[in-house]
Design a protein around this motif. Structure first.
Motif, PDB file in Angstrom:
ATOM      1  N   GLU A  26       0.637  -1.456  -0.167  1.00 11.78           N
ATOM      2  CA  GLU A  26       0.080  -0.008   0.042  1.00 11.78           C
ATOM      3  C   GLU A  26       0.891   1.568  -0.052  1.00 11.78           C
ATOM      4  O   GLU A  26       0.597   2.155  -0.778  1.00 11.78           O
ATOM      5  N   ARG A  37      -3.250   7.757   2.028  1.00 13.81           N
ATOM      6  CA  ARG A  37      -3.530   6.014   2.484  1.00 13.81           C
ATOM      7  C   ARG A  37      -5.017   6.088   2.456  1.00 13.81           C
ATOM      8  O   ARG A  37      -5.494   4.760   2.230  1.00 13.81           O
ATOM      9  N   THR A  38      -5.845   7.329   2.802  1.00 11.73           N
ATOM     10  CA  THR A  38      -7.111   6.735   2.765  1.00 11.73           C
ATOM     11  C   THR A  38      -7.822   6.679   1.636  1.00 11.73           C
ATOM     12  O   THR A  38      -8.463   5.652   1.412  1.00 11.73           O
ATOM     13  N   ARG A  41      -6.971   2.835   0.644  1.00 12.92           N
ATOM     14  CA  ARG A  41      -7.724   2.128   1.385  1.00 12.92           C
ATOM     15  C   ARG A  41      -9.278   1.983   0.791  1.00 12.92           C
ATOM     16  O   ARG A  41      -9.720   0.836   0.734  1.00 12.92           O
ATOM     17  N   LYS A  45     -10.998  -1.476  -0.929  1.00 19.14           N
ATOM     18  CA  LYS A  45     -12.046  -1.947  -0.616  1.00 19.14           C
ATOM     19  C   LYS A  45     -12.903  -2.460  -1.764  1.00 19.14           C
ATOM     20  O   LYS A  45     -13.695  -3.331  -1.760  1.00 19.14           O
ATOM     21  N   SER A  55      -8.272  -9.508   1.561  1.00 20.96           N
ATOM     22  CA  SER A  55      -7.428  -8.995   2.615  1.00 20.96           C
ATOM     23  C   SER A  55      -7.576 -10.282   3.893  1.00 20.96           C
ATOM     24  O   SER A  55      -8.557 -10.726   3.990  1.00 20.96           O
TER      25      SER A  55
END
Length: 206
Positions: A26, A37-38, A41, A45, A55
């Motif tokens: 990541e 990072r957000t 992520r 998803k 995951s």
């Protein structure tokens, strides 16, 4: 930013540029793509919903394996849904959609088989995605994009044993013409034949 990360990672995963079962780094990917990072992520998803990554608690996120045995299930669904999308696309009179479809038809007619493999694969993927978009049914589009992503991964796994990519793409020419002519029945029949032909070519490859 999340959309940008999602689109970039989706193409890498579909084309196996991130190898099946390999870990998703990541921080490294976020830096490469210029996102935080957000957003990364959020993208992961969505990719997990697409069955492109998985995951595990305390282990991290990995590219999913490519299971050739899933071809049966994928093709079964595509044989039902692809003709529906083609019929809907043929009925779509949106001028912007029709302009995009015509643009891809021109690209196919002027296709250079010497294009690099990545460009040819992405052209094929984008043609399919536009037809699904032209079907004007969000749920149908999302399902078919997901299925096409999965079957393209199988294709990439055996691509060296398959007919040239340009030959495969050229089959879209008659389909796009039928859609632009508003011939729903012809478009439906052609896409059904295309899905069947592609499945049989994949089965002969391993």
């Amino acid at each position: 930013m999340a959309d940008r990360a999602y689109n970039a990672l989706r193409d890498r995963l579909v084309l196996l540029e991130i190898a099946p079962t390999h870990p998703i780094h990541e921080p490294q990917l976020a830096e490469e793509l210029g996102v935080g990072r957000t957003p990364m992520r959020e993208a992961l998803k969505r990719l997990e919903t697409d069955h492109l990554v998985v995951s595990y608690p305390r282990r991290g996120t990995f590219a999913t394996a490519v299971d050739f045995h899933e071809l049966n299930y994928i093709s079964e669904m595509r044989q039902v849904l692809e003709p529906l999308a083609a019929r809907n696309a043929a009925a779509n009179k949106d001028p912007l959609i029709r302009e995009e479809l015509a643009g891809y038809l021109q690209q196919i007619d002027a296709l250079d088989p010497a294009l690099d493999q990545r460009s040819l694969l992405l052209l094929d993927v984008h043609i399919h995605r536009l037809i699904y978009k032209a079907a004007a049914n969000k749920h149908l589009e999302e399902t078919l994009v997901r299925l096409d992503n999965l079957v393209t991964r199988i294709w990439c796994l055996v691509i060296d044993q398959m007919p040239p990519i340009a030959e495969h793409i050229s089959e879209h020419s008659a389909l796009l013409r039928a859609i632009l002519d508003g011939d729903a029945e012809l478009a439906s029949r052609l896409v059904s034949e295309h899905v069947d032909h592609f499945e049989q070519a994949l089965r002969r490859a391993p």
